[in-house]
Design a protein around this motif. Structure first.
Motif, short mmCIF file in Angstrom:
data_model
loop_
_atom_site.label_atom_id
_atom_site.label_comp_id
_atom_site.label_asym_id
_atom_site.label_seq_id
_atom_site.Cartn_x
_atom_site.Cartn_y
_atom_site.Cartn_z
N UNK A 37 58.38 52.71 -0.81
CA UNK A 37 58.90 52.17 0.45
C UNK A 37 58.07 50.94 0.81
N UNK A 38 58.59 50.16 1.77
CA UNK A 38 57.93 48.93 2.18
C UNK A 38 57.73 48.97 3.69
N UNK A 39 56.50 48.72 4.15
CA UNK A 39 56.22 48.68 5.59
C UNK A 39 56.74 47.37 6.16
N UNK A 40 56.89 47.28 7.48
CA UNK A 40 57.37 46.03 8.09
C UNK A 40 56.51 44.81 7.76
N UNK A 41 55.22 45.02 7.50
CA UNK A 41 54.36 43.88 7.16
C UNK A 41 54.24 43.65 5.66
N UNK A 42 55.06 44.37 4.86
CA UNK A 42 55.13 44.07 3.43
C UNK A 42 54.32 44.93 2.50
N UNK A 43 53.59 45.92 3.00
CA UNK A 43 52.81 46.78 2.10
C UNK A 43 53.75 47.70 1.33
N UNK A 44 53.45 47.90 0.06
CA UNK A 44 54.24 48.79 -0.79
C UNK A 44 53.54 50.15 -0.79
N UNK A 45 54.34 51.19 -0.54
CA UNK A 45 53.82 52.56 -0.47
C UNK A 45 54.46 53.39 -1.57
N UNK A 46 53.63 53.98 -2.44
CA UNK A 46 54.13 54.80 -3.53
C UNK A 46 53.89 56.27 -3.18
N UNK A 47 54.96 57.06 -2.92
CA UNK A 47 54.77 58.47 -2.60
C UNK A 47 54.50 59.27 -3.87
N UNK A 48 53.55 60.18 -3.81
CA UNK A 48 53.27 60.95 -5.02
C UNK A 48 53.19 62.45 -4.78
N UNK A 49 53.06 62.89 -3.54
CA UNK A 49 52.99 64.33 -3.27
C UNK A 49 53.21 64.54 -1.78
N UNK A 50 53.11 65.78 -1.36
CA UNK A 50 53.30 66.10 0.05
C UNK A 50 52.37 67.24 0.43
N UNK A 51 52.18 67.41 1.71
CA UNK A 51 51.42 68.54 2.23
C UNK A 51 52.00 68.91 3.58
N UNK A 52 51.70 70.10 4.01
CA UNK A 52 52.26 70.57 5.27
C UNK A 52 51.17 70.51 6.32
N UNK A 53 51.53 69.99 7.50
CA UNK A 53 50.62 69.92 8.64
C UNK A 53 51.33 70.63 9.78
N UNK A 54 51.05 71.91 9.94
CA UNK A 54 51.75 72.69 10.94
C UNK A 54 53.21 72.83 10.55
N UNK A 55 54.11 72.36 11.40
CA UNK A 55 55.55 72.46 11.14
C UNK A 55 56.10 71.23 10.44
N UNK A 56 55.30 70.17 10.28
CA UNK A 56 55.84 68.94 9.71
C UNK A 56 55.24 68.68 8.33
N UNK A 57 55.98 67.88 7.56
CA UNK A 57 55.54 67.49 6.23
C UNK A 57 54.87 66.12 6.30
#
Length: 190
Positions: free
Chosen positions: A116-136
């Motif tokens: 994904x790309x942030x509004x200021x142009x940074x590229x974000x590569x998702x590689x895993x997930x974790x749970x924080x309470x009820x949200x991912x």
């Protein structure tokens, strides 16, 4: 390949290099079975005993008719991509994080398919997930900064999918970009 290249019974190489046979062509997707068994009875149909898998427009672009085409495309991608490589130690970390997730398995694997790309142009590569309470929380690698971060899933999926043009247009000012990712990461939703 292009969507128009596909027809029922066409054999092709998928994005990971496995051989597939097209079983249906939709308006923007194709459906195929993986040819991974010597017994031809797996491939009689429809209906098929082998699992049919949907290829969307992003996966279709990464398919090839021959091994030679796949190799040429991989070489071209390596020669022309402006995205920096991933250090070996972090690749190892990403793979371990994805396959050694504690607790419940992540139910939204499609979120991890696209940078994904942030509004200021940074590229974000998702590689895993974790749970924080009820949200991912989506765990991220920022390839231009060679650092990691995380972001609530809700914020991550709201960002546009990064394109080659986003990679080329990425700004050099890393301090601004880092603070934007940190701000989004620290945003809490009820």
């Amino acid at each position: 390949m292009k969507h128009s290249d596909f027809y029922i019974d066409l054999e092709f190489l998928g994005p990971a290099g496995f051989r597939w046979r097209c079983t249906d062509v939709g308006t923007r997707t194709v459906v195929a079975i993986q040819l991974d068994d010597d017994d031809p009875n797996w491939y009689r149909g429809p209906p098929y005993v082998a699992k049919e898998v949907v290829f969307d427009e992003h996966e279709i672009e990464r398919c090839h008719l021959t091994d030679e085409e796949a190799i040429r495309a991989a070489i071209h991608e390596a020669d022309t991509s402006e995205l920096p490589g991933y250090p070996n130690d972090f690749v190892n970390h990403m793979m371990r994080a994805r396959f050694e997730e504690p607790g419940a398995p992540y139910p939204h694997k499609g979120v991890l398919r696209f940078d994904r790309c942030t509004p200021d142009g940074e590229i974000l590569h998702p590689y895993a997930s974790s749970k924080d309470g009820a949200r991912w929380i989506v765990r991220l690698y920022l390839p231009f900064q060679r650092t990691s971060s995380d972001m609530p899933e809700r914020d991550f999926i709201a960002l546009p999918i990064a394109t080659a043009a986003d990679v080329r247009a990425r700004p050099n000012g890393q301090s601004e970009t880092r603070s934007a990712v940190t701000d989004q990461r620290n945003t809490h939703h009820p």
